[in-house]
Design a protein around this motif. Structure first.
Motif, PDB file in Angstrom:
ATOM      1  N   ILE A 193     -25.981   8.452 -13.934  1.00 39.50           N
ATOM      2  CA  ILE A 193     -25.392   8.538 -12.600  1.00 39.50           C
ATOM      3  C   ILE A 193     -26.371   9.340 -11.745  1.00 39.50           C
ATOM      4  CG2 ILE A 193     -23.388   9.242 -11.246  1.00 39.50           C
ATOM      5  CD1 ILE A 193     -21.827   9.384 -13.903  1.00 39.50           C
ATOM      6  N   LEU A 194     -26.970   8.679 -10.761  1.00 34.77           N
ATOM      7  CA  LEU A 194     -27.986   9.337  -9.933  1.00 34.77           C
ATOM      8  C   LEU A 194     -27.676   9.157  -8.452  1.00 34.77           C
ATOM      9  CD1 LEU A 194     -31.285   8.218 -11.731  1.00 34.77           C
ATOM     10  CD2 LEU A 194     -29.990  10.332 -12.091  1.00 34.77           C
ATOM     11  N   LEU A 195     -28.314   9.984  -7.633  1.00 36.73           N
ATOM     12  CA  LEU A 195     -28.242   9.799  -6.192  1.00 36.73           C
ATOM     13  C   LEU A 195     -28.981   8.527  -5.799  1.00 36.73           C
ATOM     14  CD1 LEU A 195     -28.834  13.404  -4.810  1.00 36.73           C
ATOM     15  CD2 LEU A 195     -26.713  12.096  -4.713  1.00 36.73           C
ATOM     16  N   GLU A 196     -28.713   8.035  -4.613  1.00 35.68           N
ATOM     17  CA  GLU A 196     -29.373   6.831  -4.123  1.00 35.68           C
ATOM     18  C   GLU A 196     -30.882   7.032  -4.042  1.00 35.68           C
ATOM     19  OE1 GLU A 196     -27.733   6.209  -0.262  1.00 35.68           O
ATOM     20  OE2 GLU A 196     -28.056   8.276   0.347  1.00 35.68           O
ATOM     21  N   ARG A 197     -31.606   5.920  -3.992  1.00 37.11           N
ATOM     22  CA  ARG A 197     -33.069   5.952  -4.097  1.00 37.11           C
ATOM     23  C   ARG A 197     -33.752   6.766  -3.000  1.00 37.11           C
ATOM     24  NH1 ARG A 197     -35.634   2.768  -7.606  1.00 37.11           N
ATOM     25  NH2 ARG A 197     -34.422   1.205  -8.760  1.00 37.11           N
ATOM     26  N   LEU A 210     -41.666   8.945 -14.869  1.00 38.14           N
ATOM     27  CA  LEU A 210     -42.699   7.900 -14.899  1.00 38.14           C
ATOM     28  C   LEU A 210     -44.035   8.429 -15.389  1.00 38.14           C
ATOM     29  CD1 LEU A 210     -41.998   5.822 -11.660  1.00 38.14           C
ATOM     30  CD2 LEU A 210     -41.894   5.014 -14.026  1.00 38.14           C
ATOM     31  N   LYS A 211     -44.305   9.707 -15.168  1.00 37.07           N
ATOM     32  CA  LYS A 211     -45.557  10.291 -15.655  1.00 37.07           C
ATOM     33  C   LYS A 211     -45.651  10.216 -17.168  1.00 37.07           C
ATOM     34  CE  LYS A 211     -46.279  13.522 -11.812  1.00 37.07           C
ATOM     35  NZ  LYS A 211     -46.300  14.947 -11.395  1.00 37.07           N
ATOM     36  N   SER A 212     -44.500  10.140 -17.835  1.00 39.71           N
ATOM     37  CA  SER A 212     -44.467  10.012 -19.299  1.00 39.71           C
ATOM     38  C   SER A 212     -44.157   8.574 -19.712  1.00 39.71           C
ATOM     39  CB  SER A 212     -43.412  10.957 -19.885  1.00 39.71           C
ATOM     40  OG  SER A 212     -43.744  12.307 -19.607  1.00 39.71           O
ATOM     41  N   GLY A 213     -44.225   7.663 -18.759  1.00 39.36           N
ATOM     42  CA  GLY A 213     -44.004   6.253 -19.055  1.00 39.36           C
ATOM     43  C   GLY A 213     -42.547   5.879 -19.235  1.00 39.36           C
ATOM     44  N   VAL A 214     -41.642   6.690 -18.732  1.00 36.56           N
ATOM     45  CA  VAL A 214     -40.212   6.422 -18.892  1.00 36.56           C
ATOM     46  C   VAL A 214     -39.610   6.065 -17.524  1.00 36.56           C
ATOM     47  CG1 VAL A 214     -37.985   7.349 -19.609  1.00 36.56           C
ATOM     48  CG2 VAL A 214     -40.075   8.031 -20.815  1.00 36.56           C
ATOM     49  N   THR A 215     -38.909   4.938 -17.481  1.00 32.96           N
ATOM     50  CA  THR A 215     -38.279   4.489 -16.242  1.00 32.96           C
ATOM     51  C   THR A 215     -36.794   4.805 -16.273  1.00 32.96           C
ATOM     52  OG1 THR A 215     -39.862   2.669 -16.004  1.00 32.96           O
ATOM     53  CG2 THR A 215     -37.805   2.499 -14.767  1.00 32.96           C
ATOM     54  N   LEU A 216     -36.290   5.370 -15.194  1.00 34.62           N
ATOM     55  CA  LEU A 216     -34.863   5.668 -15.076  1.00 34.62           C
ATOM     56  C   LEU A 216     -34.149   4.495 -14.407  1.00 34.62           C
ATOM     57  CD1 LEU A 216     -34.857   9.418 -13.950  1.00 34.62           C
ATOM     58  CD2 LEU A 216     -34.512   8.493 -16.236  1.00 34.62           C
ATOM     59  N   THR A 217     -33.141   3.959 -15.083  1.00 37.28           N
ATOM     60  CA  THR A 217     -32.378   2.838 -14.538  1.00 37.28           C
ATOM     61  C   THR A 217     -30.899   3.226 -14.510  1.00 37.28           C
ATOM     62  OG1 THR A 217     -33.965   1.303 -15.531  1.00 37.28           O
ATOM     63  CG2 THR A 217     -31.888   0.373 -14.720  1.00 37.28           C
ATOM     64  N   PRO A 218     -30.445   3.790 -13.425  1.00 43.45           N
ATOM     65  CA  PRO A 218     -29.059   4.269 -13.370  1.00 43.45           C
ATOM     66  C   PRO A 218     -28.042   3.128 -13.331  1.00 43.45           C
ATOM     67  CG  PRO A 218     -30.077   4.448 -11.219  1.00 43.45           C
ATOM     68  CD  PRO A 218     -31.164   4.048 -12.164  1.00 43.45           C
ATOM     69  N   GLU A 219     -26.894   3.375 -13.894  1.00 44.37           N
ATOM     70  CA  GLU A 219     -25.795   2.421 -13.807  1.00 44.37           C
ATOM     71  C   GLU A 219     -24.976   2.654 -12.548  1.00 44.37           C
ATOM     72  OE1 GLU A 219     -23.387   1.876 -17.209  1.00 44.37           O
ATOM     73  OE2 GLU A 219     -25.073   1.486 -18.547  1.00 44.37           O
ATOM     74  N   ILE A 220     -25.004   3.894 -12.057  1.00 45.93           N
ATOM     75  CA  ILE A 220     -24.256   4.237 -10.852  1.00 45.93           C
ATOM     76  C   ILE A 220     -25.192   4.998  -9.911  1.00 45.93           C
ATOM     77  CG2 ILE A 220     -22.283   5.487  -9.898  1.00 45.93           C
ATOM     78  CD1 ILE A 220     -20.893   5.196 -12.587  1.00 45.93           C
ATOM     79  N   GLU A 221     -25.231   4.569  -8.629  1.00 46.73           N
ATOM     80  CA  GLU A 221     -26.030   5.253  -7.614  1.00 46.73           C
ATOM     81  C   GLU A 221     -25.099   5.683  -6.481  1.00 46.73           C
ATOM     82  OE1 GLU A 221     -30.271   3.480  -7.174  1.00 46.73           O
ATOM     83  OE2 GLU A 221     -28.941   1.777  -7.547  1.00 46.73           O
ATOM     84  N   LEU A 222     -25.219   6.917  -6.059  1.00 45.81           N
ATOM     85  CA  LEU A 222     -24.295   7.488  -5.087  1.00 45.81           C
ATOM     86  C   LEU A 222     -25.030   8.159  -3.933  1.00 45.81           C
ATOM     87  CD1 LEU A 222     -22.031   9.242  -7.735  1.00 45.81           C
ATOM     88  CD2 LEU A 222     -21.470   7.124  -6.535  1.00 45.81           C
TER      89      LEU A 222
END
Length: 295
Positions: A193-197, A210-222
């Motif tokens: 659950i993350l804030l909007e982009r 992303l610096k560690s090659g990990v992408t965050l894909t939230p299910e909920i954006e607020l």
């Protein structure tokens, strides 16, 4: 055709007194200087403004018409000078501040209260917006002061107010191991659950992962920080939050912080003004209150 303002001041005084010697006394100049000023004005305007008589001077028809406008114009100038003086003395004016609702509620409110009590004649206007918005408004002149996260702009002068730290939280009954130390990839695998982009804290968080090659894909954006806590509390996922802004919920036990094996750098919320623009008296006073912590 440009006529010096001082000539109009002399003209107005002579028109109102009807006597050159009295006008000279009131203006603290010589009678000859008054007469010369009237002559210069009549020459410049190519009009006869006064009729002379043994009893003094009186306005001609053209002079009377001009006097109405000169009286109004000089009156407006005097009013403007008086208003400016009052603004410089913090007796009146407007101070426009740009800040997010969270920063206003969590940090600015006591300062706004103290400033309003000290300077009740200053009208306070708060424009709500995230960092990018209030910085843009600062550069366009729409706000006097902006409060933004880690601004990096050569046109902006900033002063750090407080640091913020990112954390991941979940409801106290959420199905996770609160004693486990989670890695970046493990955090990314949760229903997030993350804030909007467009939120600067969201951008900062994504860039760190992303610096560690990990992408965050939230299910909920607020768009609301308070909803992050509300939805995490009822078990809809793990929320990425600003630690300082959720401390009350943590203390109450509504949510718990997950332990992590990585340290996300702190961010600074800064008070920002335009570097090459002199602040108004009200803005300068408010900034000094922030810097000194004088509540």
């Amino acid at each position: 055709m440009a006529v010096k303002l001082e000539l109009y001041r002399v003209f107005k005084e002579v028109a109102e007194t009807g006597n050159i010697s009295v006008a000279a006394k009131n203006l603290y100049i010589s009678q000859s200087a008054v007469s010369q000023s009237i002559k210069q004005l009549e020459t410049a305007l190519q009009a006869r403004l006064f009729a002379r008589s043994p009893r003094g001077v009186s306005l001609t028809g053209e002079g009377q018409m001009l006097y109405q406008y000169v009286r109004s114009a000089l009156g407006l100038i005097a009013t403007g000078e008086d208003k400016l003086s009052q603004a410089q003395q913090l007796l009146l004016g407007t101070l426009v501040i740009g800040a997010s609702d969270t920063v206003t509620g969590w940090f600015l409110t006591p300062y706004l209260d103290a400033f309003h009590r000290q300077h009740p004649g200053i009208r306070l206007k708060i424009v709500s917006g995230r960092s990018a918005k209030v910085l843009s408004m600062l550069k366009s002149g729409a706000v006097d002061i902006a409060f933004a996260s880690s601004p990096a702009d050569s046109a902006v002068e900033s002063w750090p107010c407080f640091a913020t730290h990112s954390a991941f939280v979940a409801g106290s009954g959420y199905d996770c191991d609160f004693d486990h130390v989670y890695s970046l990839r493990e955090i990314a695998e949760f229903p997030l659950i993350l804030l909007e982009r467009k939120a600067s804290s969201r951008v900062f968080l994504e860039q760190y992962f992303l610096k560690s090659g990990v992408t965050l894909t939230p299910e909920i954006e607020l768009s609301s920080r308070s909803l992050l806590v509300s939805l995490a509390r009822i078990g809809l996922g793990v929320a990425g939050v600003t630690l300082e802004f959720v401390q009350e919920a943590l203390d109450a036990g509504d949510i718990r912080a997950l332990k992590t094996g990585f340290d996300i750098p702190a961010r600074s919320v800064d008070m920002c003004t335009l570097r090459d623009v002199t602040p108004t008296a009200a803005a300068a006073a408010f900034m000094e209150m922030i810097r000194s912590g004088g509540l």
